[in-house]
Enzyme design. Structure first.
Site, PDB file in Angstrom:
ATOM      1  N   ILE A 671      -0.240  -1.130  -4.194  1.00 16.65           N
ATOM      2  CA  ILE A 671       0.940  -1.934  -4.592  1.00 16.65           C
ATOM      3  C   ILE A 671       2.130  -1.659  -3.692  1.00 16.65           C
ATOM      4  O   ILE A 671       3.199  -2.251  -3.865  1.00 16.65           O
ATOM      5  CB  ILE A 671       1.333  -1.645  -6.059  1.00 16.65           C
ATOM      6  N   GLY A 672       1.984  -0.770  -2.723  1.00 18.03           N
ATOM      7  CA  GLY A 672       3.090  -0.497  -1.816  1.00 18.03           C
ATOM      8  C   GLY A 672       2.673   0.464  -0.732  1.00 18.03           C
ATOM      9  O   GLY A 672       1.703   1.216  -0.860  1.00 18.03           O
ATOM     10  N   LYS A 678       0.731   5.532   0.941  1.00 17.28           N
ATOM     11  CA  LYS A 678       0.485   4.352   0.128  1.00 17.28           C
ATOM     12  C   LYS A 678       0.650   4.679  -1.345  1.00 17.28           C
ATOM     13  O   LYS A 678       0.490   5.821  -1.762  1.00 17.28           O
ATOM     14  CB  LYS A 678      -0.936   3.831   0.365  1.00 17.28           C
ATOM     15  N   LYS A 693       0.829   8.091  -5.541  1.00 13.10           N
ATOM     16  CA  LYS A 693       1.277   8.100  -4.144  1.00 13.10           C
ATOM     17  C   LYS A 693       0.338   9.000  -3.357  1.00 13.10           C
ATOM     18  O   LYS A 693       0.213  10.189  -3.632  1.00 13.10           O
ATOM     19  CB  LYS A 693       2.703   8.609  -4.023  1.00 13.10           C
ATOM     20  N   ASP A 802      18.776  10.729  -1.066  1.00  9.79           N
ATOM     21  CA  ASP A 802      18.281   9.415  -0.642  1.00  9.79           C
ATOM     22  C   ASP A 802      18.407   8.421  -1.786  1.00  9.79           C
ATOM     23  O   ASP A 802      17.462   7.703  -2.114  1.00  9.79           O
ATOM     24  CB  ASP A 802      16.833   9.513  -0.166  1.00  9.79           C
TER      25      ASP A 802
END
Length: 969
Positions: A671-672, A678, A693, A802
């Site tokens: 999904i990303g 990934k 992840k 961040d």
């Protein structure tokens, strides 16, 4: 060697002197000094354009004032000037007044040491620049200086005691500078002419020195936002000229001085809130003619002295979150223009004083969480100035006065958790500004009047747990701004009115446990942002509308009605079983529902079997082919992932194993993808989903960098930071890390799954229309609370480094979670949160200006980045965009506000009725993105400001009559 620009300026000056004699010879010496000063400034606004060398004297130049032919005053306030301080100004020996307030001058303060050589200087204001370094010792030798203001700079070191030698000083302002932790110099007690002493947010520690009591002419003392400890010295009451004392947001303890207040006949405003004070409120203090008394968030006990009611000018009384008891003075408000009273979260009892609004000025009446009783005084039904009323969680009873329902300016009316009776009066039609009507947990009865539909600005109507009856008025469908309607546990009957499709902003609908009947309106499927629906415990019949599948419902309940027919396929799953119980006629592929009613027509059944058989053969053929290639791929993956070598580290109780995670890591579930790896969506066997992840392996990193060791180190640092940070954190607004799986060449992080993805992806896509203002505000509030937890509640504090919209994830209810802690750092408390980093962490457009060149890590960097996120929510624009040219979002907002106005800044997708609230939030965003870190509020303060805005929703019909706070531009 001289800098090239300095050489250029010197050459220009020499050219003025030697090459243009016809021009320069007519300008006197002081004019030449000012011309040279002009050459050293950057002047983007051309405020010095009339400094003409052809003039005989500079006495008519902008900002210059002369006495005869001598310059005595230089005022260049708010001119946009930048560059170093021109020390040549120190040659203007007759100067008495210098103001460079609100510019961008960036010298070190030692460069100003020669200012002490000006024998006549009385006024020096350098507020709001970028001066840094230590205050020069020469400042202690000023002979005539009356005003010294160095506020809002970058001054270092402790506040020097030699400033106590300037006996002529009347005003000393050092507020908002990052001084080193230090005490208030006792020598300040020698400044017997001092009238104003401002030391706000200057990193003060220790006790307030008793020597300050010698400042008999002091009018205004501000020591707020520091870390002062100990008791308030009794000598404070010797400040007989004081009008205002600001001691709030420290760690002061002990009791307020019990005696001596009668000497302070000039005192009008006292703020000692947000400390740790104990004891009672002195009666002597309350005998003074106070205008404002703020003692909230302490540990005060006892009663509020009756003398406070005699003050003729009292407009503000805030005592919330203490342990005060007894009754409020019966004459409170009778003799004063009381505007704001907040005594919430205490143990007050008795009745509301009859005269609170006798002078027609009362705007806010906040009495929640006490033991008040009796009825609301009829006199308050005529208080047309009221804006906010919160009487929740007390022991009030009786009927609400008819006039009270219809007060025209009230935006929030909260009566939750009392014993009020009677009904909602028809006079509510006059409450044209009402946005929140919260009547839950009382004994209200009767029908809801048709006049409720006249409230165009109503966003929330919570009337649950009462005795309301009858049908819902048809006019209720006209409430186009409605976000929440909660009427569960009443005695309502009849059908839901037609026309509810106009509730375009409705997020929550709860009508459970009433007597509603008829069919569930098909129009519910048109309510695009609805995510909470509870119609259980009623008499609804017919089918469940299939259109409900269009909604993203986070929670729904249709149980215990008279519904029949098939459950919409999307919801015909075992995990939703509890939402359909008690409806014997409902059918669906859920065990326990409709098991004895599966009779179908034979012909249709045979046709279905034949069709199914043909389809099954086709699927089987394709399935075999798919399985063959999938199996080959699986064997390949199995070679690279030896599950027996995985190590699992869990941080919460798990309902799954690593095998279940590993088996789902294929490209179909991606999904990303980003710089670190990934992200997969993995649906577990029990129906819930997690996000995984997978960090890039060494080979992938090596492909993208020649320095393999550096890449491996960065990967390990990011993984370790994520695990170390999220593994210890437990907060509703921080993404949950379930576990991590580690092998030699691969690392997995397993998080809770966020169905609505990241804020950045949603906000800057075609789906941004889903984010109306109420959702955007909720996202800002949630993210702020998450960051506040990191900065203030974690020990030691954590800096995210961040913060950006793509690192704020949204759950199914659009609740926000702060995510991605790969570059987070634990703050070194001993180093005062200023540890330098070897690389710049952060994302373009979000990095605080000082971080880019100092590499210093502190909470202020996160606050700047969060301010950018707020501006994204307000404008709908990304932090960097070709539309901005060379500017970023912060600079674009500031320049557009200045040149075109607010209409060109706020996202046009947002409803104009929320303009006031939107602009207040934008003010916070601009404050957070202040160029000077010292001017940025703490995240705890940001949360409080947002909470206050959340209780002040005052929608307007249009975009008129709104002004941005000029201090933020």
């Amino acid at each position: 060697m001289l800098h090239r620009r300095q050489i250029h300026h010197h050459l220009c000056f020499l050219l003025l002197v030697f090459l243009s004699p016809t021009n320069v010879h007519c300008l006197n010496r002081e004019g030449l000094y000012l011309q040279r000063a002009k050459l050293g400034f950057e002047d983007p606004n051309a405020v010095l354009s009339d400094w003409n060398p052809r003039d005989k004297t500079p006495c008519k130049w902008n900002g210059v004032v002369c006495d005869s032919y001598s310059v005595v005053s230089l005022d260049l306030s708010s001119s946009g000037l930048s560059g170093p301080f021109p020390s040549i100004l120190c040659r203007l020996k007759n100067l008495t007044f210098i103001s460079l307030y609100d510019n961008f001058i960036n010298s070190t303060v030692p460069d100003l040491a020669r200012l002490a050589d000006l024998p006549n200087l009385k006024y020096l204001d350098l507020t709001g620049n970028n001066f840094s370094g230590y205050i020069p010792e020469s400042f202690g030798t000023f002979q005539k200086l009356v005003v010294l203001s160095l506020m809002e700079n970058l001054l270092e070191g402790a506040i020097p005691s030699f400033l106590g030698n300037i006996s002529t000083l009347k005003q000393l302002n050092l507020s908002y500078n990052p001084f080193s932790p230090g005490r208030i110099p006792p020598e300040f007690g020698n400044l017997t002419n001092l009238e104003v002493l401002w030391l706000t947010e200057t990193n003060l520690v220790g006790e307030i020195p008793g020597s300050l009591g010698r400042l008999s002419r002091l009018i205004d003392l501000d020591l707020a936002y520091n870390s002062l400890t100990g008791v308030i010295p009794s000598s404070v009451t010797e400040l007989t000229a004081a009008v205002q004392l600001e001691l709030y947001n420290n760690s002061l303890t002990g009791e307020l001085p019990s005696r001596g207040w009668s000497n302070m006949t000039s005192l009008r405003r006292l703020d000692a809130s947000m400390n740790e004070l104990t004891g009672s409120i002195p009666a002597e203090l309350c005998e003074l003619p106070l205008e404002s008394l703020n003692l909230y968030e302490n540990n005060l006990r006892g009663e509020l002295p009756d003398g406070i009611a005699n003050s003729p000018n009292l407009y503000e009384l805030k005592l919330f979150r203490n342990q005060l008891s007894g009754k409020l003075p019966p004459n409170l408000g009778k003799s004063s223009p009381l505007r704001w009273i907040d005594v919430s979260t205490n143990s007050f009892s008795g009745r509301i004083p009859e005269n609170l609004c006798s002078n027609g000025a009362l705007e806010e009446m906040l009495l929640i969480e006490n033991s008040f009783s009796g009825e609301i005084p009829a006199s308050l039904g005529e208080c047309r100035s009221l804006l906010r009323v919160r009487l929740g969680h007390n022991r009030f009873s009786g009927e609400v006065p008819a006039g009270f329902w219809g007060l025209p300016h009230v935006s929030l009316l909260e009566l939750i958790g009392n014993s009020f009776s009677g009904g909602i009066a028809k006079t509510i039609a006059g409450a044209s500004n009402l946005s929140q009507l919260i009547l839950s947990e009382n004994n209200f009865s009767g029908t809801v009047p048709e006049e409720i539909g006249f409230l165009d600005n109503l966003m929330e109507f919570s009337g649950n747990d009462n005795k309301f009856s009858g049908s819902l008025p048809g006019s209720i469908v006209h409430l186009g701004q409605l976000v929440k309607l909660d009427l569960h546990d009443n005695e309502f009957s009849g059908e839901i009115p037609n026309g509810i499709h106009s509730w375009k902003k409705l997020n929550e609908l709860n009508l459970a446990n009433n007597e509603f009947s008829g069919e569930i309106p098909v129009e519910i499927g048109d309510l695009a942002v609805l995510n909470y629906l509870d119609l259980s415990g009623n008499r609804f019949s017919g089918k469940i509308p299939v259109g409900l599948q269009n909604l993203k419902l986070n929670r729904f309940n249709f149980s215990y009605n008279h519904l029949a027919g098939n459950i919409p396929p999307m919801y015909a799953k075992g995990i939703y079983k509890d939402s359909f119980l008690g409806n014997p006629g409902l059918c669906g592929d859920i065990e326990g529902l409709c098991d004895d009613k599966r009779e179908v027509e034979n012909t249709g059944y045979i046709w279905f079997l034949r069709s199914f058989f043909i389809l099954a053969v086709v699927v089987l053929i394709f399935g075999v082919i798919w399985f063959y290639f999938k199996y080959k791929k699986f064997k390949k993956v199995k070679k690279t992932i030896d599950r027996s070598k995985w190590t699992l580290m869990s941080f919460h109780k798990l309902g799954f194993s690593e095998e279940e995670i590993l088996s789902a890591l294929d490209e179909d579930n991606v999904i990303g993808s980003g710089a670190s790896g990934k992200v997969y969506k993995v649906v577990l066997s029990h129906g819930e989903a997690v996000a995984v992840k997978k960090l890039w392996g060494r080979s992938k990193l090596a492909d993208e960098s020649d320095d393999v060791e550096k890449c491996n180190r960065l990967q390990n640092d990011g993984f370790d930071a994520e695990v170390d940070t999220l593994g210890k954190i437990r907060h509703k607004n921080i993404v949950k890390l379930w576990c991590c799986c580690v092998t030699r060449d691969c690392k997995l992080l397993v998080y809770e799954y966020m169905p609505n993805g990241s804020l950045g992806d949603l906000l800057h896509s075609t789906k941004s229309g889903l984010l109306d203002w109420s959702i955007r505000f909720k996202v800002a509030m949630d993210a702020a609370e998450g960051l506040s937890y990191l900065h203030h509640d974690c020990v030691p504090p954590i800096v995210h480094r961040d913060v950006k919209s793509n690192n704020i994830l949204l759950d199914a209810d659009f609740g926000a979670r702060v995510a991605d802690f790969g570059v987070a750092k634990v703050v070194d408390v001993k180093g005062m949160c200023t540890k330098s980093m070897s690389i710049i962490a952060g994302s373009c457009g979000y990095i605080a200006p000082e971080y880019a060149y100092t590499l210093r890590v502190n909470e202020k960097s996160d606050i700047y980045s969060f301010g950018v996120v707020i501006l994204e929510l307000v404008t709908g624009k990304p932090p960097i965009d070709p539309e901005f040219g060379e500017k970023d979002l912060v600079k674009w907002v500031c320049s557009t506000l200045d040149q075109k106005g607010i209409d060109h800044v706020i996202d046009p997708k947002l409803d104009s009725c929320f303009k006031d609230e939107i602009c207040r939030v934008m003010n916070i965003g601009l404050l957070c993105t202040s160029p000077l870190p010292i001017n940025r509020p703490s995240m705890r303060r940001v949360v409080k400001m947002l909470q206050e805005i959340g209780t002040k929703i005052e929608p307007k019909n249009g975009w008129e009559r709104w002004e941005i706070d000029p201090l933020l531009l």
